[in-house]
Design a protein around this motif. Sequence first.
Motif, PDB file in Angstrom:
ATOM      1  N   UNK A 102       4.699  31.249-113.882  1.00 14.41           N
ATOM      2  CA  UNK A 102       5.417  31.251-115.160  1.00 14.41           C
ATOM      3  C   UNK A 102       4.855  30.190-116.087  1.00 14.41           C
ATOM      4  N   UNK A 103       4.592  29.012-115.528  1.00 17.38           N
ATOM      5  CA  UNK A 103       4.030  27.924-116.351  1.00 17.38           C
ATOM      6  C   UNK A 103       2.647  28.306-116.874  1.00 17.38           C
ATOM      7  N   UNK A 104       1.814  28.878-116.001  1.00 20.12           N
ATOM      8  CA  UNK A 104       0.464  29.276-116.418  1.00 20.12           C
ATOM      9  C   UNK A 104       0.526  30.351-117.504  1.00 20.12           C
ATOM     10  N   UNK A 105       1.415  31.331-117.312  1.00 20.14           N
ATOM     11  CA  UNK A 105       1.562  32.397-118.313  1.00 20.14           C
ATOM     12  C   UNK A 105       2.043  31.825-119.643  1.00 20.14           C
ATOM     13  N   UNK A 106       2.961  30.856-119.556  1.00 22.87           N
ATOM     14  CA  UNK A 106       3.443  30.223-120.791  1.00 22.87           C
ATOM     15  C   UNK A 106       2.296  29.533-121.523  1.00 22.87           C
ATOM     16  N   UNK A 107       1.469  28.806-120.778  1.00 15.99           N
ATOM     17  CA  UNK A 107       0.329  28.150-121.411  1.00 15.99           C
ATOM     18  C   UNK A 107      -0.611  29.175-122.029  1.00 15.99           C
ATOM     19  N   UNK A 108      -0.827  30.274-121.318  1.00  9.43           N
ATOM     20  CA  UNK A 108      -1.739  31.305-121.824  1.00  9.43           C
ATOM     21  C   UNK A 108      -1.199  31.919-123.115  1.00  9.43           C
ATOM     22  N   UNK A 109       0.101  32.214-123.137  1.00  6.08           N
ATOM     23  CA  UNK A 109       0.687  32.830-124.325  1.00  6.08           C
ATOM     24  C   UNK A 109       0.778  31.852-125.499  1.00  6.08           C
ATOM     25  N   UNK A 110       0.805  30.555-125.191  1.00  2.08           N
ATOM     26  CA  UNK A 110       0.918  29.566-126.265  1.00  2.08           C
ATOM     27  C   UNK A 110      -0.419  29.287-126.946  1.00  2.08           C
ATOM     28  N   UNK A 111      -1.489  29.848-126.373  1.00  2.91           N
ATOM     29  CA  UNK A 111      -2.803  29.664-127.003  1.00  2.91           C
ATOM     30  C   UNK A 111      -2.895  30.601-128.207  1.00  2.91           C
TER      31      UNK A 111
ATOM     32  N   UNK B 287       4.218  18.803-126.186  1.00  2.00           N
ATOM     33  CA  UNK B 287       5.251  19.543-125.453  1.00  2.00           C
ATOM     34  C   UNK B 287       4.653  20.253-124.245  1.00  2.00           C
ATOM     35  N   UNK B 288       3.453  20.803-124.403  1.00  2.00           N
ATOM     36  CA  UNK B 288       2.813  21.502-123.287  1.00  2.00           C
ATOM     37  C   UNK B 288       2.385  20.529-122.191  1.00  2.00           C
ATOM     38  N   UNK B 289       1.917  19.352-122.597  1.00  2.00           N
ATOM     39  CA  UNK B 289       1.574  18.328-121.599  1.00  2.00           C
ATOM     40  C   UNK B 289       2.826  17.895-120.844  1.00  2.00           C
ATOM     41  N   UNK B 290       3.924  17.714-121.570  1.00  4.84           N
ATOM     42  CA  UNK B 290       5.187  17.346-120.918  1.00  4.84           C
ATOM     43  C   UNK B 290       5.654  18.443-119.976  1.00  4.84           C
TER      44      UNK B 290
END
Length: 301
Positions: A38-47, A177-180
């Motif tokens: 879920x975290x990885x997908x969130x990072x991917x979608x936030x790009x 926010x993404x680093x946090x």
Amino acid sequence: MRDSISYLIQSILQSIGIRSIDKQFLFSYSLIAAFTSVVVIHFFLSLNNDAAAINVAGAQRMLSQKVAKEALLAGQGLGSKEIVLTTITQFENAHRALLNGNPQLNISAVTESKAVNQLQQVERLWQDYKQAILNYIDQPTNSTYLQEVYQRSPIVLKEMNTAVVMMEDEVNRQSRAEVLLAACASIIVLILVTLGRMFGMTVLMQHVNYLREHLEEVGSGDFSHRLTIDNPNNEVGRMFTAYNNMITHIGEIIGGVVHSTAEVSTNIDNISHRLKETVQGVERQHSEIDQVATAMIEMAA
């Protein structure tokens, strides 16, 4: 404390139908994998191609000044109106890409409300600025149009620079926010792994040691102790049940051997008693025969 937490976790997992140890560990690892995914997908979608958008926005500042220089050169006969119109078109296309997005240019639309409002403000100022440039190109001898270009050029530059700063601030905020989020996700994964090791393995190793102690007692010849089964539905419970069944069967075998031995001993005692009685009878017969023989000898004399 650790034991209480371990059994609490076990109770919770069993209450939702996860009774076997294998499924419990599979559930914990699946939970970690799902959370990480879920975290990885969130990072991917936030790009959202923020870097490309900021580059284009930064270039807008240059274009706003470039078009003024090209207009002045065209007014002096050192350039052409087509070059100015090309720069104007380039500026407007880039500005629309910032507001609406452009997949071909790999640019996502700006979504932060303050930055969007600022870009719209730049667009309104640009319309007046563009008209002043076109008027000057058509009438380069009119100093009013030249003065208007001179006044509006730094305003467009300033407002566009403000929009770029807003976009950069939003990107920096999202990055923090993404680093946090990544740090929190890492901490949660570490906590889940630690909990699995501390409380999952604790219960398992306690049961293993419990079984080892009883096996050592069996090895020393003590078959009297049975294992207490907390959960007969998991692997440990079934293993303890098998151990107790083994102890029961061995006890029954030993009991049968002892009973048979007792019966044999009783039979031997009976046979020994009867042999003793037989010997005593033979001895009585010998005594009686001796007495008869003695009497016959005396009568013959």
